[in-house]
Design an enzyme around this catalytic site. Structure first.
Site, short mmCIF file in Angstrom:
data_model
loop_
_atom_site.label_atom_id
_atom_site.label_comp_id
_atom_site.label_asym_id
_atom_site.label_seq_id
_atom_site.Cartn_x
_atom_site.Cartn_y
_atom_site.Cartn_z
CD GLN A 28 25.08 13.26 49.01
OE1 GLN A 28 24.03 13.01 48.44
NE2 GLN A 28 25.20 13.11 50.32
CE LYS B 148 20.61 11.38 48.90
NZ LYS B 148 21.48 12.51 49.20
CG ASP C 134 18.44 17.78 49.78
OD1 ASP C 134 17.77 16.84 50.22
OD2 ASP C 134 19.66 17.71 49.52
#
Ligand code: NDP
Length: 303
Positions: free
Chosen positions: A100, A56, A123
């Site tokens: 994460q 990322k 997200d």
């Protein structure tokens, strides 16, 4: 006679998307004087999570975005996690925040995700964004499901009126991809670990999306000839990285198929960059005409 399926090449489509995003990032910098910023919270030392976060960061750098990584120890407290989210919520240079997953203590996940401001939730896991998807309202859409739809659309796979089967019902893949397929006017079935006669259910699918996490669960005889097969699975095994679909068998029956790696994975990161770009445009007042903190995927399927 059986022919080989066409490859749904996520790597190549993601590369194209990243090129477009890079141009749009440059336009944001020219208009607002700063690049979009993505913050990642990484707790613990799970090797796969470290690889994903590194990817990322590299993807951000490639398109000219700024990345902020907050590395926290495996024994991080709930308070420390929430304080990190609060700091990033307030940071004016951060447009998108992601945690994460999995967190070392999975029981903390729901509360930490809910602490992210929904307009920074790139997200798409915050209950507000998940709820907005369910209600058919604009919002941030989870990256893997959004990437799957982009991949199918780009290949010209017909969705409206077709039967889609999604195997897996997680909040991050199965459920949102089922809702997106419904939005594209597919007739959607969701299968899971309690589904009886899984092979038979899968054989009804013109579009089969598999997000289970069991290497090669789906065999060639689960697949309707000509179907589009999207394999979300990423299983690290002694034989290397394997999908949830037995690729060699499936590709002899399917009309389209995603490889693992090189299918869904790169699309997930491209969609994360896109969501971060949209968040930045809104935070910087460049999309003020949308009148909402939630930037719509305006290309949604026709009703
Ligand atoms: P989860 O473990 O959260 O969910 C798995 C789902 O599969 C559950 O709904 C479960 O059913 C169902 N399931 C388990 N066993 C079976 C079975 N034998 N038959 C039918 N259904 C079954 O996984 P995720 O959705 O988070 O991830 C799925 C896979 O996708 C993983 O391999 C993950 O690594 C990968 N992934 C890849 C991404 C990418 O970018 N390429 C992104 C995210 C995930 P039940 O609900 O009944 O327990």
């Amino acid at each position: 006679m059986l022919t080989e399926a066409r490859i749904l090449d996520g790597r190549s489509l993601a590369r194209r998307l990243r090129r477009q995003i890079k141009t749009e990032v440059a336009a944001v910098v020219a208009a607002a004087g700063r690049p979009p910023g993505l913050a990642v919270i990484l707790a613990g030392d799970d090797p796969a999570s470290h690889i994903y976060v590194k990817k990322k960061e590299e993807a951000c750098a490639e398109v000219g975005m700024r990345s902020f990584v907050r590395r926290l120890p495996a024994h991080v407290s709930r308070e420390q996690l929430l304080a990190t989210v609060a700091e990033l919520n307030e940071n004016p240079e951060v447009d998108g925040i992601l945690v994460q997953l999995p967190l070392p203590d999975r029981k903390m996940e729901a509360e930490v995700l809910e602490a992210i401001r929904p307009e920074k939730d790139v997200d798409g896991f915050h209950p507000v964004n998940a709820g907005r998807l369910l209600a058919g309202l604009p919002g941030f859409i989870a990256c893997t499901p959004a990437g799957i739809i982009e991949l199918l659309r780009d290949a010209g796979v017909p969705l409206a009126g077709r039967c889609a089967v999604v195997v897996g019902r997680s909040n991050i893949v199965g459920k949102p991809v089922a809702l997106l397929l419904l939005r594209e006017n597919a007739t959607v079935t969701v299968a899971h670990s309690r589904t009886r006669e899984l092979a038979e259910v899968c054989r009804t699918a013109d579009i089969l999306v598999v997000a289970v996490g069991r290497p090669q669960l789906i065999r060639g005889d689960y697949i309707k000839p000509g179907a589009a097969v999207v394999d979300v699975g990423m299983n690290r095994t002694e034989q290397g990285l394997l999908g949830d679909v037995e690729f060699a068998e499936a590709s002899r029956v399917a009309g389209w198929i995603t490889p693992v790696p090189g299918g869904v994975g790169p699309m997930t990161i491209a969609m994360l960059l896109r969501n971060t770009l949209l968040a930045a445009r809104w935070h910087l007042g460049l999309d003020a005409e949308l009148g909402s903190p939630f930037v719509a995927d305006l290309s949604a399927g026709e009703k």
